[in-house]
Design a protein around this motif. Sequence first.
Motif, PDB file in Angstrom:
ATOM      1  N   CYS A   1       0.830  -1.249  -0.018  1.00  0.00           N
ATOM      2  CA  CYS A   1      -0.016  -0.139   0.015  1.00  0.00           C
ATOM      3  C   CYS A   1       0.990   1.165  -0.024  1.00  0.00           C
ATOM      4  O   CYS A   1       1.747   1.386   0.952  1.00  0.00           O
TER       5      CYS A   1
ATOM      6  N   CYS B   1       0.318   3.098   3.784  1.00  0.00           N
ATOM      7  CA  CYS B   1       0.784   2.494   5.090  1.00  0.00           C
ATOM      8  C   CYS B   1       2.196   1.689   4.803  1.00  0.00           C
ATOM      9  O   CYS B   1       2.508   1.184   5.819  1.00  0.00           O
TER      10      CYS B   1
ATOM     11  N   HIS C   1      -8.259  -2.969   0.403  1.00  0.00           N
ATOM     12  CA  HIS C   1      -7.384  -2.674   1.564  1.00  0.00           C
ATOM     13  C   HIS C   1      -7.484  -1.215   1.579  1.00  0.00           C
ATOM     14  O   HIS C   1      -7.542  -0.509   2.902  1.00  0.00           O
TER      15      HIS C   1
ATOM     16  N   CYS D   1      -7.145  -0.275   5.194  1.00  0.00           N
ATOM     17  CA  CYS D   1      -5.964   0.413   5.580  1.00  0.00           C
ATOM     18  C   CYS D   1      -6.448   1.530   6.729  1.00  0.00           C
ATOM     19  O   CYS D   1      -7.419   2.103   6.987  1.00  0.00           O
TER      20      CYS D   1
HETATM   21 ZN   LIG Z   1      -2.732   0.512   3.619  1.00  0.00          ZN
END
Ligand SMILES: [Zn+2]
Length: 293
Positions: free
Chosen positions: A170, A173, A182, A187
Motif C-alpha cells: 500500500c 501505509c 485494502h 488501511c
Molecule cells: Zn494501507
Amino acid sequence: MPLRRFFKGSVGDGDNIAFWLDPWVCNEPLKDLCPNLFRLEKDKKCRVKCRSAEGRVESGLGEQWRWSRLPASEQEMAELDFLDSVLGSVELSGRRDKWFWLGDKSGAFSVSSVRRLIYNESDFSSNYVLKWCKWIPAKCNVFIWQAEMSKIPTSDALRRRNMVGVEATCSICGEDNESVEHLFTSCWVAMLVWNHICSWTRVQRFFAFSFRDLIEVHEHVGLRGKAKKVFQGIILLSCWVIWRARNKSKFEGKTVKIEEIISEIKSIGFLWVRSRAKFSNLSWTDWCIYDIV
Ligand SMILES: [Zn+2]
C-alpha cells in the motif's frame, strides 16, 4: 433490451464505431449516458474518430465537438466531466475497429451464448448496478464505478496485468498489499477517515468488509431522504479524496496526513453540497457541525 446492445465496439482507428450510438467506451451508448449533450450534438451519427483528439488532428477537422450551442447547464457540464474522464483513456490505433459480444465472458459470439442470454439472464442480473450520487460530479461517480470493478490502477491490479517493478504494498501505509479493498476498508487511513466521518455526521460507527459494503453503507445506517443522499455522497467523495492522497504520496512523495484528508473532504463537500445538492443557504459553520437537514 435490444440484442444489438450486447455488442460492444473495441476502438482501433475509430472509423466504424458511432461515437454516440454504439456502446464502445462503456457498456451503454454515450447517447444514453449523456442525453443532454447528445441533444446538443450537431452530427448525431458521427464516428469515434471525429470526436477524438487524435482522429481530429489526422483528418484535419478543427474542433473536437460540434454543439448546436455551448454546453452550459449543470447537467451538461457534469456530462462533459464524465466524457472527459472516460475519453481520457481512449487511444486510437491503426487497426480496424472490432466488435465484441457482451453476452459471453470470452467476448466471442456464439449461438449458444445467445440462447443462454435469452433463457437465462442471470449473467447480467448478477452484474452490480452502482447507484449514482447526483450531488457529486460525474468524475467522482466514474471513479467509484471503476473502483468497484477493480479497474483503478492499484498496485495489486497492475501486478495482475503483469506490470513489472510495481511495489506491491500500500502506497499509504506500506503494510499490506494494495488493493481496492485494502485502500478503502482496511488501511488505517481509511479506518480513521470513516471513524471521523461517523462522529462528524453523528452516524453509528460502521465496519465495511468490502468496497461494495462501503458504497452501500448509507442504506444501513438509519438515514432517510436527503440525509441519506448527503451521507452517500460524503462516503463516495471521501474515497476519491483518499485516492488522490494515495496518488500524491506515491508519485510526489507527499506524506499522507489524516487532517488534510478530512479537511479536503469537508471543504470540497461543502462546495458541492451547496451548489449541486441545492443547499444554497447552508453555512460553513452549519456544515462543520453537520446541522444540515
Ligand atoms: Zn494501507
